[in-house]
Design a protein around this motif. Sequence first.
Motif, short mmCIF file in Angstrom:
data_model
loop_
_atom_site.label_atom_id
_atom_site.label_comp_id
_atom_site.label_asym_id
_atom_site.label_seq_id
_atom_site.Cartn_x
_atom_site.Cartn_y
_atom_site.Cartn_z
N SER A 28 -2.04 1.54 -14.36
CA SER A 28 -3.21 0.70 -14.11
C SER A 28 -4.16 1.32 -13.09
N VAL A 29 -3.64 2.03 -12.10
CA VAL A 29 -4.54 2.64 -11.11
C VAL A 29 -5.10 3.97 -11.59
N LEU A 30 -4.39 4.63 -12.50
CA LEU A 30 -4.90 5.86 -13.08
C LEU A 30 -5.99 5.59 -14.11
N ASN A 31 -5.96 4.41 -14.73
CA ASN A 31 -6.88 4.09 -15.82
C ASN A 31 -8.10 3.29 -15.35
N GLN A 32 -8.52 3.48 -14.11
CA GLN A 32 -9.70 2.80 -13.61
C GLN A 32 -10.97 3.33 -14.26
N ASN A 33 -11.96 2.47 -14.39
CA ASN A 33 -13.24 2.87 -14.97
C ASN A 33 -13.89 4.01 -14.18
N ILE A 34 -13.80 3.91 -12.85
CA ILE A 34 -14.23 5.02 -12.01
C ILE A 34 -13.00 5.52 -11.26
N LYS A 35 -12.81 6.80 -11.22
CA LYS A 35 -11.54 7.38 -10.79
C LYS A 35 -11.40 7.43 -9.28
N SER A 36 -10.25 6.97 -8.82
CA SER A 36 -9.86 7.07 -7.42
C SER A 36 -8.73 8.07 -7.29
N ASN A 37 -8.47 8.51 -6.07
CA ASN A 37 -7.31 9.33 -5.81
C ASN A 37 -6.06 8.45 -5.89
N VAL A 38 -4.96 8.98 -6.42
CA VAL A 38 -3.71 8.22 -6.53
C VAL A 38 -2.56 9.07 -6.02
N ILE A 39 -1.77 8.50 -5.09
CA ILE A 39 -0.57 9.17 -4.58
C ILE A 39 0.56 8.14 -4.53
N ILE A 40 1.78 8.61 -4.31
CA ILE A 40 2.94 7.71 -4.20
C ILE A 40 3.57 7.90 -2.82
N SER A 41 3.98 6.79 -2.22
CA SER A 41 4.68 6.82 -0.94
C SER A 41 5.97 6.02 -1.08
N THR A 42 7.05 6.50 -0.46
CA THR A 42 8.31 5.76 -0.53
C THR A 42 9.15 5.98 0.72
N GLY A 43 9.94 4.97 1.03
CA GLY A 43 10.94 5.10 2.08
C GLY A 43 12.34 5.14 1.51
N THR A 44 12.41 5.08 0.17
CA THR A 44 13.71 5.13 -0.52
C THR A 44 13.67 6.21 -1.60
N PRO A 45 13.61 7.47 -1.22
CA PRO A 45 13.49 8.54 -2.21
C PRO A 45 14.70 8.58 -3.14
N ASN A 46 14.44 8.78 -4.42
CA ASN A 46 15.51 8.89 -5.40
C ASN A 46 14.98 9.67 -6.61
N SER A 47 15.87 9.99 -7.50
CA SER A 47 15.50 10.82 -8.66
C SER A 47 14.52 10.10 -9.58
N TYR A 48 14.63 8.78 -9.67
CA TYR A 48 13.74 8.02 -10.54
C TYR A 48 12.29 8.12 -10.07
#
Length: 267
Positions: A28-48
């Motif tokens: 949903s955030v990648l498919n915006q009408n006008i493109k924003s930067n997208v990154i992921i943050s986590t405090g529970t890193p895992n393979s998934y």
Amino acid sequence: MKVDISREHTFVVCAYKESQYLEECIQSVLNQNIKSNVIISTGTPNSYIKEVAEKYKLQLFVNPNPSSLASDWNFAMGCAKTELVTLAHQDDVYEKDYSENIWKAYNKSKNPIILFSDYAELRNGKRVLKNKLLTIKRVMLSPLKIPAFWNSKFIRRRILSFGSAICCPAVTMVKSMMPSNLFEDNMKSNIDWQAWERLSKKTGAFVYVPIPLMEHRIHEESTTSDLLKDSARRDEDLIVFRKFWPRPVALLIERVYQKGEKSNQLK
């Protein structure tokens, strides 16, 4: 002509453990009408989470000191290098014109602190635009439909004094207006409401876009639904109400507020 605001706005997708909804949020955030930067943050890193980040070619940031939800959110804020930052909760979904509407509001506002939209709920996979809780929140926020009130400390503090009307994942923060460690590590659920109370004292604008531009998912595994099963949420509510009211008044408002919050649970 396509507009690219990726140098100005970042969605930080806050990933936790192995959510079945993470990819839907990312899409949903990648498919915006006008493109924003997208990154992921986590405090529970895992393979998934790592595999999902690789699948969508997104940069993944791992909190080295994940002590709490506040810690994770403050870390996520720090990962974004743009002036506008939206903490996208992994269970939620954004409409294609979220970035576009926030960007327009940002450009027509004076000294904005936060910008936020109306929202709908996702219950059992269905979009819910109207229920008792959503109606109450829209009534509370209705003064901010008038741009002349965006810069009024009195108006926004009166709104916040009666409950948490601003949906956290619907908020875009102006990074230069944020204090360090905006989210305080003294609560599990109300850290967002407490943060808006803190920001409400600043000179600047609370910019409201009264259009449902995202869907907040209500499900049994969410932190809010879990906390509503015991007294933890009630204790936290009272702490925030006391920032606005003397204890007897805060207790009275909290009792009424609890009845409304019950609609956050699945039937």
